[in-house]
Design an enzyme around this catalytic site. Structure first.
Site, PDB file in Angstrom:
ATOM      1  N   ASN A 122      41.539  29.553  66.065  1.00 24.54           N
ATOM      2  CA  ASN A 122      43.376  29.239  65.360  1.00 24.54           C
ATOM      3  C   ASN A 122      43.660  30.991  64.516  1.00 24.54           C
ATOM      4  O   ASN A 122      44.676  31.688  64.849  1.00 24.54           O
ATOM      5  CB  ASN A 122      43.632  28.690  64.485  1.00 24.54           C
ATOM      6  N   HIS A 123      42.580  31.529  63.999  1.00 25.75           N
ATOM      7  CA  HIS A 123      42.934  33.063  64.230  1.00 25.75           C
ATOM      8  C   HIS A 123      43.163  33.779  65.236  1.00 25.75           C
ATOM      9  O   HIS A 123      43.249  35.141  64.640  1.00 25.75           O
ATOM     10  CB  HIS A 123      41.735  33.549  62.862  1.00 25.75           C
TER      11      HIS A 123
ATOM     12  N   ASP B 162      33.407  31.934  63.547  1.00 23.35           N
ATOM     13  CA  ASP B 162      34.248  31.975  62.394  1.00 23.35           C
ATOM     14  C   ASP B 162      33.752  33.225  62.282  1.00 23.35           C
ATOM     15  O   ASP B 162      33.534  32.528  60.572  1.00 23.35           O
ATOM     16  CB  ASP B 162      34.153  30.373  61.636  1.00 23.35           C
TER      17      ASP B 162
ATOM     18  N   HIS C 240      37.719  19.179  55.353  1.00 25.92           N
ATOM     19  CA  HIS C 240      38.618  20.239  55.315  1.00 25.92           C
ATOM     20  C   HIS C 240      38.662  20.005  57.313  1.00 25.92           C
ATOM     21  O   HIS C 240      37.403  19.589  57.968  1.00 25.92           O
ATOM     22  CB  HIS C 240      38.259  21.170  55.182  1.00 25.92           C
ATOM     23  N   HIS C 241      40.267  19.885  57.630  1.00 23.19           N
ATOM     24  CA  HIS C 241      40.214  19.978  59.353  1.00 23.19           C
ATOM     25  C   HIS C 241      39.936  18.413  60.022  1.00 23.19           C
ATOM     26  O   HIS C 241      39.789  18.372  61.001  1.00 23.19           O
ATOM     27  CB  HIS C 241      39.363  21.062  59.737  1.00 23.19           C
TER      28      HIS C 241
ATOM     29  N   ASP D  68      37.477  32.518  66.330  1.00 20.27           N
ATOM     30  CA  ASP D  68      38.049  32.900  64.907  1.00 20.27           C
ATOM     31  C   ASP D  68      36.790  34.538  64.978  1.00 20.27           C
ATOM     32  O   ASP D  68      35.788  34.431  64.539  1.00 20.27           O
ATOM     33  CB  ASP D  68      37.557  31.754  63.680  1.00 20.27           C
TER      34      ASP D  68
ATOM     35  N   HIS E 272      35.425  26.660  63.516  1.00 21.31           N
ATOM     36  CA  HIS E 272      36.911  26.012  62.902  1.00 21.31           C
ATOM     37  C   HIS E 272      36.517  25.240  61.649  1.00 21.31           C
ATOM     38  O   HIS E 272      36.420  26.148  60.772  1.00 21.31           O
ATOM     39  CB  HIS E 272      37.706  24.679  63.860  1.00 21.31           C
TER      40      HIS E 272
ATOM     41  N   TYR F 219      39.942  37.717  61.464  1.00 22.23           N
ATOM     42  CA  TYR F 219      40.489  37.058  60.242  1.00 22.23           C
ATOM     43  C   TYR F 219      41.719  38.146  59.746  1.00 22.23           C
ATOM     44  O   TYR F 219      41.916  37.736  59.098  1.00 22.23           O
ATOM     45  CB  TYR F 219      39.621  36.585  59.051  1.00 22.23           C
TER      46      TYR F 219
ATOM     47  N   HIS G 266      36.902  24.949  70.042  1.00 22.38           N
ATOM     48  CA  HIS G 266      36.720  25.903  68.533  1.00 22.38           C
ATOM     49  C   HIS G 266      37.110  24.991  68.035  1.00 22.38           C
ATOM     50  O   HIS G 266      36.282  25.023  66.757  1.00 22.38           O
ATOM     51  CB  HIS G 266      38.447  27.032  68.659  1.00 22.38           C
TER      52      HIS G 266
ATOM     53  N   HIS H 153      33.717  25.328  58.385  1.00 24.08           N
ATOM     54  CA  HIS H 153      32.902  26.556  58.071  1.00 24.08           C
ATOM     55  C   HIS H 153      31.822  25.556  57.737  1.00 24.08           C
ATOM     56  O   HIS H 153      31.906  26.046  55.991  1.00 24.08           O
ATOM     57  CB  HIS H 153      33.846  27.559  57.374  1.00 24.08           C
TER      58      HIS H 153
HETATM   59 FE   FE2 Z   1      39.574  28.417  63.044  1.00 24.34          FE
END
Ligand code: FE2
Ligand code: NAG
Ligand code: NAG
Ligand code: NAG
Ligand code: NAG
Length: 477
Positions: free
Chosen positions: A234-235, A168, A328-329, A197, A356, A200, A319, A358
């Site tokens: 995902n990015h 990331d 988060h996530h 990632d 993923h 970005y 990821h 952070h």
């Molecule tokens: Fe991600």
């Protein structure tokens, strides 16, 4: 009377529970209290030094290399020429040799909304000697640029090798610090395992793909000199049907090539390589993994192929983490966990790296494979056959850190901290590897968290049997 006796018993229980919590029995591992400096995570401006193109019109830029075959005797070299195709040729030679070799690559380009890419060159050079320093030159005359890399030693069970772990990353000032800390770490990483990632760019209006180019120039100071093993996050999807862009992974797949053909991969989004004493499996969290999907079938076949006498270390990159105790996530990796975790335990995967989220987190050796919806065994249990799960999504991108954690810290979580940083995995021999996590605030040599990994195949059989798995349900249950 029964009631006061019950109350007394209850109070004693409560006091007992508090004492236990004080002793750290209630919670899991360590939640670091480290306090970070302020969180300025905006992208570095386009005129920053790290984004400067090389001098000369149409000079090759964004140079990056990755492993090109299954054993490490081949390298894929990629670069971009912005204005004209230029040459597809790579000239290369071993450090102690006068023989100049050359290989011809090819170029691709793509359009994304109103952006048109430069000429993205890919050239595979084959039949290299193991453990040898090579120089390579791309471009013509005054525009030519020279780089070098070192091939890995021949694959074998006791070959030491050091991997860097970055995830990331993005292109903020924090990203630059992470890369600098990786470069100046006294433990010298020889290859980066990147857990997804990258740029970005998709956070910009219309996914401004010039930020893919700037990212390529930013990381060139590392990616041109050592292989980065790519995982898609995902990015990398860059899916934006609202502007007519619905082909998933379009910029990523044009820019980054991987040796999926060498591992009978049906897609560049999942593949494997052998390097030194490690067998590395890369998975795609954003492709189908349900039963009978191509990725599922590929992994089933792939795990069967791993020979731990040849490559003792079995490492998985993905990821989205399967275990993460950040808010988060939370549980986004749960569906893949349900499908793949039984295999990771069966085949004794040593360590699973993901991004993923952070932040940084390291798990105990745990599994949740006993659970079958009705049997009540619905919490992770210590399992000596299971991998350690490490989240290393703390490269430092423009979305910032996540710091909100589920409380109390679950027992499966051994260490967690919301700071930027990178990891190193220093494989010593078939039984021992040393993992260390470095945060960006510290001096380069400082390890904020570390762990000796004992190989699952070569040590676990010699450890006492873990027939009864202790379920890590909360203290109250
Ligand atoms: Fe991600
Ligand atoms: C693409 O379109 C956006 C929005 O209209 C505009 O701001 C940008 O300058 C355009 N870029 C190019 C390369 O034409
Ligand atoms: C990025 O880091 C490098 C190496 O530490 C430094 O030379 C450079 O000035 C930094 N650039 C920015 C924009 O912070
Ligand atoms: C991988 O195999 C496919 C199908 O055979 C082929 O089209 C493609 O060019 C190969 N890719 C590489 C990088 O060799
Ligand atoms: C493997 O490496 C570990 C850690 O450096 C060391 O203690 C051990 O003796 C080594 N094993 C062998 C067989 O050399």
């Amino acid at each position: 009377m029964g009631v006061p006796a019950f109350r007394l018993g209850f109070s004693v229980l409560l006091v007992f529970a508090f004492v236990l919590c004080d002793l750290g029995v209630c919670n899991g591992g360590i939640t670091s209290r480290f306090v970070r400096d302020d969180d300025a995570s905006s992208d570095m401006p386009l005129d920053s030094d790290v984004f400067r193109p090389p001098p000369g019109k149409n000079a090759p830029q964004q140079v990056h290399i990755t492993q090109g075959d299954s054993e490490g005797k081949s390298v894929i070299i990629s670069w971009v020429t912005p204005d004209k195709p230029g040459s597809n040729r790579v000239v290369y030679w071993a450090e102690n040799s006068d023989t100049r070799n050359h290989a011809e690559g090819y170029f691709v380009s793509y359009k994304y909304f109103n952006y048109t890419s430069g000429y993205i060159h890919h050239c595979t050079i084959n039949d290299l000697e193991y453990d040898t320093k090579y120089f390579y030159v791309i471009g013509f005359g005054s525009l030519s640029r020279r780089f070098w890399f070192t091939t890995p030693p021949k694959v074998g069970p006791d070959v030491p090798y050091t991997f860097g772990l970055i995830g990331d990353l993005g292109q903020t000032h924090h990203s630059n610090r992470t890369l600098t800390h990786y470069e100046l770490n006294p433990t010298k990483g020889q290859t980066v395992l990147f857990v997804g990632d990258l740029s970005y760019a998709d956070r910009y209006p219309f996914h401004d793909n010039t930020r893919w180019d700037s990212w390529g120039r930013f990381v060139e100071r590392s990616t041109a000199y050592q292989p980065w093993i790519w995982t898609a996050g995902n990015h990398e999807l860059d899916s934006a049907p609202e502007i007519g862009e619905s082909e998933p992974f379009k910029p990523y797949l044009h820019r980054y090539r991987v040796p999926h053909n060498a591992s009978d991969g049906s897609s560049p989004l999942w593949y494997s390589i052998k390097r030194a004493s490690a067998y590395i499996i890369v998975l795609s969290s954003y492709s189908s993994f349900v039963k009978s999907s191509p990725q599922y079938k590929w992994l089933a076949n792939e795990l069967e192929k791993v020979n731990r006498d040849e490559t003792p270390w079995l490492i998985v990159l993905m990821h989205t983490p399967m275990y993460s105790s950040y808010v988060h996530h939370y549980m986004e990796g749960e569906s893949m966990r349900v499908v793949f975790e039984p295999w990771f335990v069966k085949y004794k995967v040593d360590v699973v790296f993901a991004g993923h989220v952070h932040a940084y987190e390291r798990s105990e050796r745990i599994s949740n494979i006993e659970y079958n919806v009705v049997n009540g065994l619905c919490s992770p249990a210590y399992n000596i056959e299971a991998p350690v799960y490490i989240t290393i999504g703390d490269g430092g991108n423009s979305e910032g850190l996540v710091s909100e954690m589920t409380e109390p810290q679950p027992k499966y979580s051994a260490y967690r901290e919301a700071s930027y940083g990178h990891g190193t995995l220093d494989i010593k021999n078939r039984t021992h590897a040393y993992f260390a996590w470095h945060r960006n605030q510290d001096e380069y040599a400082v390890e904020a968290d570390s762990l000796w990994l004992h190989n699952r195949e070569w040590i676990s059989t010699k450890l006492p049997q873990s027939s009864e798995m202790t379920h890590l349900s909360s203290a109250a249950a």
